[in-house]
Motif scaffolding. Structure first.
Motif, PDB file in Angstrom:
ATOM      1  N   PHE A   4       5.932  -6.338   6.204  1.00 23.79           N
ATOM      2  CA  PHE A   4       4.580  -6.357   5.626  1.00 23.79           C
ATOM      3  C   PHE A   4       4.640  -6.788   4.163  1.00 23.79           C
ATOM      4  N   CYS A  25      -1.341  -9.047   4.310  1.00 21.31           N
ATOM      5  CA  CYS A  25      -0.687  -8.564   5.523  1.00 21.31           C
ATOM      6  C   CYS A  25      -1.679  -7.686   6.270  1.00 21.31           C
ATOM      7  N   ILE A  68      -2.076  -4.534   8.970  1.00 24.29           N
ATOM      8  CA  ILE A  68      -1.409  -3.380   9.574  1.00 24.29           C
ATOM      9  C   ILE A  68      -2.290  -2.895  10.731  1.00 24.29           C
TER      10      ILE A  68
END
Length: 275
Positions: free
Chosen positions: A25, A35, A37
């Motif tokens: 990440f 990034c 998640i």
């Protein structure tokens, strides 16, 4: 700043994300300026925030200055430091903190907790940055500020997805705009499920897109920055009793005003935000 040892425990013990995942990440964030998640927050947490947000938004609508206008049918509001928004598992989430510690090389502070909401009738924002470079466009700016976003509803092609051009945080603004205009770098839409989280550089060129549905699309934004960055347009206000019960590490991480009691009405000041 000391590591948040009281909060950031072993990643393997508290989440499905391994240290290698966290490294990846951080690498994506440095390379792409963003990034994603997946599934970081539980659905019951998101549902609780959504219900509380709805009540807060409609209260703020009736207060002078209670909402910051973001062009046509788009608004921003600061969240009050009360339940359910004052949640250490969110603003000091171990996964998020581990990513920040990998990309920030000095002490950092949290400076912002708010929501961006495009309503039906909203349009494309001008492609912009949220911050200026540290010096000038000829010098690549390291990651000195980051935005963490998570939606309170599913983000679809129709309800105003966040759009960003990857890697443009490393380019001069005009070069980035030229590469977007030519199609060399696409303006990518980020579709998200409730519980997904984005960490992004505010220097990457991005924009909001139109909400073509009949429902608002609330997107939470948490702002983190190097300790020396001046951030006058955003603010956190915490009640004294809540602040006193935080660990020393978290008190150090929060750049905030401390009050005996939170004000009943909030006047928004975060209006001019595009560069």
């Amino acid at each position: 700043m000391e590591r948040l040892t009281n909060i950031v425990q072993s990643i393997d013990n508290i989440t499905k994300y391994s240290a290698t995942d966290i490294d990846n990440f951080a690498q994506e964030l440095n390379r792409d300026g963003i990034c994603v998640i997946p599934h970081l927050f539980e659905q019951n947490l998101i549902e609780e925030w959504l219900e509380a947000f709805k009540n807060l938004f409609y209260t703020r609508q009736n207060q002078p200055g209670g909402l910051a206008p973001r062009e046509v049918s788009r608004y921003y509001l600061t969240l009050p430091w009360i339940s359910p928004f004052a949640n250490e598992w969110v603003f000091a989430n171990p996964v998020i903190m581990e990513i920040l510690q990998r990309v920030f090389y000095q002490e950092y502070v949290m400076v912002q907790l708010g929501v961006d909401v495009p309503f039906p009738g909203s349009d494309y924002q001008e492609t912009h940055r949220d911050f200026r470079p540290l010096f000038c466009d000829r010098i690549v700016t390291p990651l000195y500020a980051l935005a963490v976003n998570f939606p309170l509803v599913e983000v679809t092609p129709d309800n105003g997805p966040f759009q960003m051009a990857r890697g443009t945080h490393l380019l001069p603004r005009e070069v980035g705009l030229q590469k977007i205009a030519s199609g060399e770098i696409p303006m990518e839409s980020f579709y998200m499920q409730p519980g997904d989280v984005i960490v992004r550089s505010p220097l990457a060129l991005h924009r909001g897109s139109p909400n073509q549905t009949n429902q608002p699309r609330p997107m939470v934004v948490m702002g983190y920055a190097m300790h020396w960055l001046h951030t006058p347009k955003v603010d956190l206000t915490l009640p004294q009793d809540y602040y006193d019960n935080l660990s020393a590490e978290l008190r150090q991480m929060l750049r905030c005003k401390i009050v005996e009691q939170l004000p009943h009405e909030k006047v928004e000041t975060y209006i001019n935000f595009k560069y």
